[in-house]
Design a protein around this motif. Sequence first.
Motif, PDB file in Angstrom:
ATOM      1  N   HIS B  24      47.063  65.962  24.050  1.00 46.81           N
ATOM      2  CA  HIS B  24      46.910  64.714  23.300  1.00 46.81           C
ATOM      3  C   HIS B  24      45.955  63.768  24.025  1.00 46.81           C
ATOM      4  O   HIS B  24      45.802  62.608  23.642  1.00 46.81           O
ATOM      5  CB  HIS B  24      48.278  64.049  23.128  1.00 46.81           C
ATOM      6  CG  HIS B  24      48.965  63.800  24.441  1.00 46.81           C
ATOM      7  ND1 HIS B  24      49.487  64.815  25.199  1.00 46.81           N
ATOM      8  CD2 HIS B  24      49.180  62.665  25.142  1.00 46.81           C
ATOM      9  CE1 HIS B  24      50.024  64.311  26.311  1.00 46.81           C
ATOM     10  NE2 HIS B  24      49.845  63.011  26.293  1.00 46.81           N
ATOM     11  N   SER B  25      45.304  64.242  25.087  1.00 46.85           N
ATOM     12  CA  SER B  25      44.385  63.400  25.863  1.00 46.85           C
ATOM     13  C   SER B  25      43.020  63.325  25.178  1.00 46.85           C
ATOM     14  O   SER B  25      42.420  64.350  24.853  1.00 46.85           O
ATOM     15  CB  SER B  25      44.226  63.988  27.268  1.00 46.85           C
ATOM     16  OG  SER B  25      42.981  63.616  27.834  1.00 46.85           O
ATOM     17  N   PHE B  26      42.527  62.093  24.976  1.00 50.52           N
ATOM     18  CA  PHE B  26      41.182  61.911  24.400  1.00 50.52           C
ATOM     19  C   PHE B  26      40.146  62.698  25.212  1.00 50.52           C
ATOM     20  O   PHE B  26      39.232  63.304  24.665  1.00 50.52           O
ATOM     21  CB  PHE B  26      40.751  60.438  24.443  1.00 50.52           C
ATOM     22  CG  PHE B  26      41.766  59.467  23.932  1.00 50.52           C
ATOM     23  CD1 PHE B  26      42.191  59.519  22.613  1.00 50.52           C
ATOM     24  CD2 PHE B  26      42.303  58.479  24.758  1.00 50.52           C
ATOM     25  CE1 PHE B  26      43.117  58.604  22.120  1.00 50.52           C
ATOM     26  CE2 PHE B  26      43.225  57.561  24.274  1.00 50.52           C
ATOM     27  CZ  PHE B  26      43.639  57.630  22.967  1.00 50.52           C
ATOM     28  N   PHE B  27      40.320  62.641  26.541  1.00 49.76           N
ATOM     29  CA  PHE B  27      39.291  63.175  27.438  1.00 49.76           C
ATOM     30  C   PHE B  27      39.320  64.708  27.432  1.00 49.76           C
ATOM     31  O   PHE B  27      38.282  65.356  27.421  1.00 49.76           O
ATOM     32  CB  PHE B  27      39.504  62.607  28.840  1.00 49.76           C
ATOM     33  CG  PHE B  27      39.735  61.123  28.805  1.00 49.76           C
ATOM     34  CD1 PHE B  27      38.743  60.267  28.349  1.00 49.76           C
ATOM     35  CD2 PHE B  27      40.961  60.572  29.160  1.00 49.76           C
ATOM     36  CE1 PHE B  27      38.951  58.893  28.271  1.00 49.76           C
ATOM     37  CE2 PHE B  27      41.182  59.209  29.088  1.00 49.76           C
ATOM     38  CZ  PHE B  27      40.181  58.360  28.641  1.00 49.76           C
ATOM     39  N   LEU B 113      31.176  55.241  26.522  1.00 50.16           N
ATOM     40  CA  LEU B 113      31.650  54.026  27.204  1.00 50.16           C
ATOM     41  C   LEU B 113      32.214  53.027  26.202  1.00 50.16           C
ATOM     42  O   LEU B 113      33.254  52.407  26.438  1.00 50.16           O
ATOM     43  CB  LEU B 113      30.505  53.399  28.014  1.00 50.16           C
ATOM     44  CG  LEU B 113      30.182  54.139  29.300  1.00 50.16           C
ATOM     45  CD1 LEU B 113      28.837  53.699  29.856  1.00 50.16           C
ATOM     46  CD2 LEU B 113      31.275  53.896  30.341  1.00 50.16           C
ATOM     47  N   TRP B 114      31.527  52.862  25.070  1.00 47.18           N
ATOM     48  CA  TRP B 114      32.029  51.964  24.023  1.00 47.18           C
ATOM     49  C   TRP B 114      33.423  52.427  23.584  1.00 47.18           C
ATOM     50  O   TRP B 114      34.363  51.627  23.544  1.00 47.18           O
ATOM     51  CB  TRP B 114      31.069  51.957  22.825  1.00 47.18           C
ATOM     52  CG  TRP B 114      31.698  51.367  21.608  1.00 47.18           C
ATOM     53  CD1 TRP B 114      31.930  50.045  21.347  1.00 47.18           C
ATOM     54  CD2 TRP B 114      32.224  52.104  20.486  1.00 47.18           C
ATOM     55  NE1 TRP B 114      32.569  49.914  20.144  1.00 47.18           N
ATOM     56  CE2 TRP B 114      32.764  51.147  19.595  1.00 47.18           C
ATOM     57  CE3 TRP B 114      32.287  53.455  20.149  1.00 47.18           C
ATOM     58  CZ2 TRP B 114      33.362  51.521  18.381  1.00 47.18           C
ATOM     59  CZ3 TRP B 114      32.875  53.826  18.961  1.00 47.18           C
ATOM     60  CH2 TRP B 114      33.406  52.858  18.094  1.00 47.18           C
ATOM     61  N   ALA B 115      33.578  53.702  23.305  1.00 49.28           N
ATOM     62  CA  ALA B 115      34.862  54.214  22.809  1.00 49.28           C
ATOM     63  C   ALA B 115      35.952  54.051  23.868  1.00 49.28           C
ATOM     64  O   ALA B 115      37.041  53.540  23.584  1.00 49.28           O
ATOM     65  CB  ALA B 115      34.715  55.678  22.404  1.00 49.28           C
ATOM     66  N   ASP B 116      35.658  54.448  25.099  1.00 49.83           N
ATOM     67  CA  ASP B 116      36.710  54.500  26.119  1.00 49.83           C
ATOM     68  C   ASP B 116      37.060  53.128  26.682  1.00 49.83           C
ATOM     69  O   ASP B 116      38.137  52.953  27.260  1.00 49.83           O
ATOM     70  CB  ASP B 116      36.305  55.443  27.254  1.00 49.83           C
ATOM     71  CG  ASP B 116      36.219  56.893  26.779  1.00 49.83           C
ATOM     72  OD1 ASP B 116      36.672  57.192  25.663  1.00 49.83           O
ATOM     73  OD2 ASP B 116      35.690  57.729  27.537  1.00 49.83           O
ATOM     74  N   ASN B 202      31.807  64.312  19.315  1.00 51.34           N
ATOM     75  CA  ASN B 202      33.045  64.794  19.939  1.00 51.34           C
ATOM     76  C   ASN B 202      33.859  63.657  20.547  1.00 51.34           C
ATOM     77  O   ASN B 202      35.088  63.693  20.548  1.00 51.34           O
ATOM     78  CB  ASN B 202      32.720  65.844  21.006  1.00 51.34           C
ATOM     79  CG  ASN B 202      32.186  67.120  20.383  1.00 51.34           C
ATOM     80  OD1 ASN B 202      32.230  67.301  19.163  1.00 51.34           O
ATOM     81  ND2 ASN B 202      31.663  68.024  21.212  1.00 51.34           N
ATOM     82  N   VAL B 203      33.158  62.653  21.082  1.00 55.87           N
ATOM     83  CA  VAL B 203      33.870  61.497  21.648  1.00 55.87           C
ATOM     84  C   VAL B 203      34.672  60.798  20.549  1.00 55.87           C
ATOM     85  O   VAL B 203      35.871  60.537  20.706  1.00 55.87           O
ATOM     86  CB  VAL B 203      32.879  60.510  22.302  1.00 55.87           C
ATOM     87  CG1 VAL B 203      33.570  59.186  22.627  1.00 55.87           C
ATOM     88  CG2 VAL B 203      32.277  61.120  23.559  1.00 55.87           C
ATOM     89  N   VAL B 204      34.027  60.469  19.441  1.00 55.86           N
ATOM     90  CA  VAL B 204      34.739  59.789  18.351  1.00 55.86           C
ATOM     91  C   VAL B 204      35.818  60.714  17.790  1.00 55.86           C
ATOM     92  O   VAL B 204      36.954  60.298  17.525  1.00 55.86           O
ATOM     93  CB  VAL B 204      33.766  59.323  17.245  1.00 55.86           C
ATOM     94  CG1 VAL B 204      34.528  58.580  16.138  1.00 55.86           C
ATOM     95  CG2 VAL B 204      32.684  58.413  17.829  1.00 55.86           C
ATOM     96  N   ALA B 205      35.484  62.003  17.661  1.00 59.26           N
ATOM     97  CA  ALA B 205      36.447  62.972  17.135  1.00 59.26           C
ATOM     98  C   ALA B 205      37.660  63.119  18.051  1.00 59.26           C
ATOM     99  O   ALA B 205      38.768  63.411  17.583  1.00 59.26           O
ATOM    100  CB  ALA B 205      35.776  64.328  16.935  1.00 59.26           C
ATOM    101  N   SER B 206      37.471  62.897  19.361  1.00 53.24           N
ATOM    102  CA  SER B 206      38.617  62.997  20.275  1.00 53.24           C
ATOM    103  C   SER B 206      39.646  61.919  19.942  1.00 53.24           C
ATOM    104  O   SER B 206      40.858  62.136  20.113  1.00 53.24           O
ATOM    105  CB  SER B 206      38.162  62.903  21.745  1.00 53.24           C
ATOM    106  OG  SER B 206      37.724  61.606  22.104  1.00 53.24           O
ATOM    107  N   TYR B 207      39.210  60.795  19.425  1.00 48.67           N
ATOM    108  CA  TYR B 207      40.148  59.750  18.977  1.00 48.67           C
ATOM    109  C   TYR B 207      40.787  60.134  17.643  1.00 48.67           C
ATOM    110  O   TYR B 207      41.956  59.870  17.413  1.00 48.67           O
ATOM    111  CB  TYR B 207      39.440  58.383  18.900  1.00 48.67           C
ATOM    112  CG  TYR B 207      39.215  57.830  20.289  1.00 48.67           C
ATOM    113  CD1 TYR B 207      40.178  57.037  20.897  1.00 48.67           C
ATOM    114  CD2 TYR B 207      38.074  58.144  21.015  1.00 48.67           C
ATOM    115  CE1 TYR B 207      40.007  56.564  22.189  1.00 48.67           C
ATOM    116  CE2 TYR B 207      37.885  57.690  22.306  1.00 48.67           C
ATOM    117  CZ  TYR B 207      38.859  56.894  22.887  1.00 48.67           C
ATOM    118  OH  TYR B 207      38.695  56.446  24.173  1.00 48.67           O
ATOM    119  N   TYR B 208      40.006  60.766  16.776  1.00 56.74           N
ATOM    120  CA  TYR B 208      40.581  61.235  15.509  1.00 56.74           C
ATOM    121  C   TYR B 208      41.671  62.283  15.765  1.00 56.74           C
ATOM    122  O   TYR B 208      42.777  62.185  15.229  1.00 56.74           O
ATOM    123  CB  TYR B 208      39.490  61.824  14.583  1.00 56.74           C
ATOM    124  CG  TYR B 208      40.112  62.630  13.475  1.00 56.74           C
ATOM    125  CD1 TYR B 208      40.760  62.001  12.413  1.00 56.74           C
ATOM    126  CD2 TYR B 208      40.132  64.030  13.531  1.00 56.74           C
ATOM    127  CE1 TYR B 208      41.387  62.747  11.417  1.00 56.74           C
ATOM    128  CE2 TYR B 208      40.751  64.774  12.543  1.00 56.74           C
ATOM    129  CZ  TYR B 208      41.378  64.124  11.495  1.00 56.74           C
ATOM    130  OH  TYR B 208      42.021  64.847  10.525  1.00 56.74           O
TER     131      TYR B 208
END
Lengths: 258, 258
Positions: B24-27, B113-116, B202-208
């Motif tokens: 469940h980790s974004f990273f 950076l914006w997302a995290d 992938n960064v934005v998708a990691s939040y999805y």
Amino acid sequence: MTTPKYTLYELVAHAEQREAQTSHSFFVLRSKLDLALLDIPYTRVPLAFEQIKPTLAAAGPGATVPALDTGADAGLVVDSFTIAEYLDEHHATESKYLFGSPDARRFARFVQLWADKTLLLAIMPLLVPLFVAHNDAASRAYFVARIWPADDVARMVEESKDADRVKENAAAVRRLLRVVELYLGASDGRFLLGDVPTHADNVVASYYFASQINPVLNPLVWEHPDLPRVAQWVKDFKEVSGFSVSYPPPPAGVVAEL
Amino acid sequence: MTTPKYTLYELVAHAEQREAQTSHSFFVLRSKLDLALLDIPYTRVPLAFEQIKPTLAAAGPGATVPALDTGADAGLVVDSFTIAEYLDEHHATESKYLFGSPDARRFARFVQLWADKTLLLAIMPLLVPLFVAHNDAASRAYFVARIWPADDVARMVEESKDADRVKENAAAVRRLLRVVELYLGASDGRFLLGDVPTHADNVVASYYFASQINPVLNPLVWEHPDLPRVAQWVKDFKEVSGFSVSYPPPPAGVVAEL
């Protein structure tokens, strides 16, 4: 001396003093920075709020500032990103450009949307009290009727007299600029896309230059120890662009003493 | 079948059930997406919080998840952006890549950076109550002692039972995602850098994907009518990546009925 091909319609705070004024609009400032980085001469037409629609009426109902009269087939180009695209297409060289690649243009678009939808909201409480203080009466009336809700403006004017609230508001701006700080820490050049400033830098710089209307914003944001890389970027940007602004000092009582 | 060259160390919520769990980790999720987009097989090593340090101790005190054992000279690569750079350098092709150009890498870094630093803070109140509900006791203790302040977690757990607060928190996430919505509206492809998904997606998708732990987040954020282009992007991303996650349903009483 020949007349420049381009004319830039700019927003200024006061109709009668308009020739002597520097625009305080983020959007106008970044178009001026775009023109400066590409060494493009232009004639400026400073306008107060109520002069914009009558002056640009011929260009259609949506016309607003910044507007670039290209003196060419393109006619009047509006919207700061569209102006950047026009200027880059017609004036970019090997060493001076506003994007530099298709992905750089996408980068600039994301940075501009981030800044204008996020940073703008956080910084407005620190700038609006000065905007309205410098406005002539008609511009002030236009601003609260058409641009920003009157009760929100009244709240910002009150908050600006409270040193603790000013510090809190500045801390909120610093938290957002931490994205830029961390980005610069990982980057491979002095500017956002390397060693040449581009439109993405101009977007962030448009917030720096508009901030010069409130003298507390340099110590509390742009030169604050929390953001050392942003402070260095400001220094480098000013040196490379040669750009500067000149705003009247804040009238007494508008900004709290810190 | 040969053993894959790569091993990915992942965070999961529960030590005993770890083999059956999706991280469940974004990273971690974005590293899994990076591997998926490049069609790279790997062995996963799911770890609960308290297993991470002992397992990765040999790699030094800073080692955390995601960590990619490259089985090569590079050894263990940590940090999701550094992992993306390693994978792109070694596995990018003409049609599948995580960046695509030097400016695309800069774009991805800014988006990450914006997302995290921004989106993460806004979305955590909607996810933390589910994270801790699914954690085993040791992981829950570790989370409040080392990852997120206990009093803030307690506040989030209370807020999650209040339908109005859940809606307010979701609206705050939507306001931030408006930057992506407007960006997609001006873009020239289905994904952030054109018609091929890259690390920035992938960064934005990691939040999805992490959001799938809380079923209210699809109607309130990712498929909300305020963000039609984001909703279409989610659909396209799932189709092109073929990626999916599977989390247990929320235990009764953790999330307010809306």
